[in-house]
Design a protein around this motif. Sequence first.
Motif, PDB file in Angstrom:
ATOM      1  N   ALA A  53       0.823  -1.206   0.000  1.00  0.00           N
ATOM      2  CA  ALA A  53       0.000   0.000   0.000  1.00  0.00           C
ATOM      3  C   ALA A  53       0.860   1.261   0.000  1.00  0.00           C
ATOM      4  CB  ALA A  53      -0.931  -0.008   1.209  1.00  0.00           C
ATOM      5  N   ALA A  54       1.914   1.285   0.817  1.00  0.00           N
ATOM      6  CA  ALA A  54       2.792   2.454   0.868  1.00  0.00           C
ATOM      7  C   ALA A  54       3.517   2.653  -0.454  1.00  0.00           C
ATOM      8  CB  ALA A  54       3.799   2.305   2.005  1.00  0.00           C
ATOM      9  N   ALA A  55       3.938   1.552  -1.075  1.00  0.00           N
ATOM     10  CA  ALA A  55       4.606   1.648  -2.373  1.00  0.00           C
ATOM     11  C   ALA A  55       3.644   2.175  -3.440  1.00  0.00           C
ATOM     12  CB  ALA A  55       5.169   0.289  -2.778  1.00  0.00           C
TER      13      ALA A  55
ATOM     14  N   ILE B 109      13.941   8.058  11.155  1.00  0.00           N
ATOM     15  CA  ILE B 109      13.426   6.981  10.306  1.00  0.00           C
ATOM     16  C   ILE B 109      12.844   7.545   9.018  1.00  0.00           C
ATOM     17  CG2 ILE B 109      11.645   5.188  10.103  1.00  0.00           C
ATOM     18  CD1 ILE B 109      11.931   4.815  13.158  1.00  0.00           C
ATOM     19  N   GLY B 110      11.984   8.553   9.137  1.00  0.00           N
ATOM     20  CA  GLY B 110      11.210   9.013   7.991  1.00  0.00           C
ATOM     21  C   GLY B 110      11.925   9.948   7.058  1.00  0.00           C
TER      22      GLY B 110
ATOM     23  N   LEU C 227      -0.649  11.851  -4.286  1.00  0.00           N
ATOM     24  CA  LEU C 227      -0.354  13.268  -4.513  1.00  0.00           C
ATOM     25  C   LEU C 227      -0.080  13.904  -3.150  1.00  0.00           C
ATOM     26  CD1 LEU C 227      -3.288  14.015  -6.998  1.00  0.00           C
ATOM     27  CD2 LEU C 227      -0.928  13.413  -7.573  1.00  0.00           C
ATOM     28  N   PRO C 228       1.125  13.756  -2.635  1.00  0.00           N
ATOM     29  CA  PRO C 228       1.414  14.180  -1.263  1.00  0.00           C
ATOM     30  C   PRO C 228       1.222  15.668  -1.018  1.00  0.00           C
ATOM     31  CG  PRO C 228       3.432  13.580  -2.417  1.00  0.00           C
ATOM     32  CD  PRO C 228       2.303  13.131  -3.276  1.00  0.00           C
TER      33      PRO C 228
ATOM     34  N   GLN D 121       8.157   7.694   5.543  1.00  0.00           N
ATOM     35  CA  GLN D 121       8.488   8.624   4.459  1.00  0.00           C
ATOM     36  C   GLN D 121       7.214   9.182   3.833  1.00  0.00           C
ATOM     37  OE1 GLN D 121      11.041   6.177   2.006  1.00  0.00           O
ATOM     38  NE2 GLN D 121      12.900   7.097   2.847  1.00  0.00           N
ATOM     39  N   MET D 122       6.217   8.313   3.629  1.00  0.00           N
ATOM     40  CA  MET D 122       4.940   8.778   3.078  1.00  0.00           C
ATOM     41  C   MET D 122       4.271   9.749   4.046  1.00  0.00           C
ATOM     42  SD  MET D 122       4.856   7.408   0.147  1.00  0.00           S
ATOM     43  CE  MET D 122       6.643   7.525   0.239  1.00  0.00           C
TER      44      MET D 122
END
Length: 581
Positions: free
Chosen positions: A37-39, A578-579, A46-47, A531-532
């Motif tokens: 899902a994250a990929a 981490i992010g 569209l962040p 990251q997301m």
Amino acid sequence: MPANKTYRVVIMHLDKGYAEPVSFGDTKELLGGSHLAAALYDKYGLPNEHWDHPDQPLIFAIGPLVGYFPLMSKVVCAFKSPYNDQYSESHAGGRLALAMRFANADAILFRGRAKTLSAAVIGARRLGLVDVHYLKGMDVFSTGRSLRKTIEGFSGHRSLMRIGPAGENLSGYACINVDTYRHFGRMGSGTVMGVKNLKAVMVQGDESIPLPEGKAYQTLFRDIYKQMTATHMMSKYFDLGTPQNLIPLNELKSLPWRNLQATHDSGVEGISGERFAKDLLLRNTACSGCPVGCIHIGMLREMFSDEHRFKYHQVAYDYEPIFSVGSMIGVTDASGVLSIMDEVEKVGVDVMSAGVAMAWATEAFQKGIITEEQTLTPLEFGYVEGYKKAVAHLGYAPNEFYMRLANGALKAAAHYGGEDFACVLGQEMAGYATGEVFFAQQAMSFRHSHLDAGGYSYDQTHNEQDADKAIDYLIKDEQGRCVLTSMVACLFSRGVYKNDVLSKCLDSIGYPELAGKLDTIGADIQKLRWQMRFKTGYDPVQTKIPKRFLEIETWKGKIDPQYLDTLKHRYGQALMEIGRS
């Protein structure tokens, strides 16, 4: 049995009314579920656009072991949340995971906005949209009855997701109902369906899958099945289920009462797991692919207004709903709790957010911050009929007050006052007033969920104040849960599905490369998800914990504000490492 080299993703373009299956990713690298899902969001999301942009994706993803091993029964729903405009996830069971497997869909991704209120039909042999404009404003139960009659075929081999009026009215915490008794509950997934003009999704399992050949798979399956059914490891989930936690947490001074004004109350007996089992339990049921049966269905018996006939409803219950529309709003009668749950189900809001929001509103009402002109009904701790009306108002949003409250207790408090006693930790709190570690965890963790890591458990077993030790535990525990949610294993099974067992499972169905990565892939999944989250605007420095959480007492004594602040600061630093690495 060699595994597929890529995942099959069904992309439905709602604005154009068609769907296309595409190949995505490498099954040697991506684990499925949360990872997949994250990929997918990384590619299609569209962040920098608002959550309600038509092309923001709504993603449903399963893992490679679905259909092959017990309790691989969850689905991950990923989206940009209307609650905070950031990337988030919600998880649900029911029949959906198996229906997706037999529909030959590792993931389903919706883009665009349908021209009219629509239902999507997804299957291996059928993809399309159905105009259901006549369902506008209809509650969850009526929607389900109508669609089961309207969309024919594959009865018993399909899964039905739908939203109620809360999703159509764009509540910040509208949920997606899955097969009546399960939900994508938190962070507003139902509102994402609503803004896309998507009333329902029916997934039809109209294909078959081959089983692995040879004895290795059969032996492994039997061994895991035996652990799930023939030992005491899972029996607690079938017996009283999670409601067994009410009395122990109350004794630990860790059960929120009346908007967290107390953490213990003698009235717990009236809403305990034992009381529900004795007076209201009708039956147990299970998600597809699960032999345990943790879903407890209660029988609600209510009198019609003419007082001559009764109506009966079957309502699923567990710990979190009992806390949120029980102790949190001062209701100590099990039947009363079940009747409020029934109203929550109809309108389609997350039960935890609804209960905690109503608890804030009740205290604000008592203090004169808001009035009956705004609430439209008297709000008093323990007053069941008032809460039933308030739940309906949350779903239908008849005035400005309920529009604000339906977007979060803290947002309502920011407008009317009373922020100090809004029990919000990233989103409305879960039912564990266990202490500083859990408060910091829920306030700052990936989806602001009590299930992101075991902070509530850590608080109950650690009395020392060691921030570094606690943060290390939260980070590592999240990594392990990332593996399980990528496999889409029910988290109740985490005592069985350790990495060595999961590796054997993957190897037995043709994923040897993934099987060899489980000790490290959890950190990779954790990193990608964060990251997301950071790409969509998350800033841990901005996290605030309302004053009410500093005023309580647990089994360890008074909450220590300095220790909580230290945890928050160091946890935020760890998450940024981490992010943003």
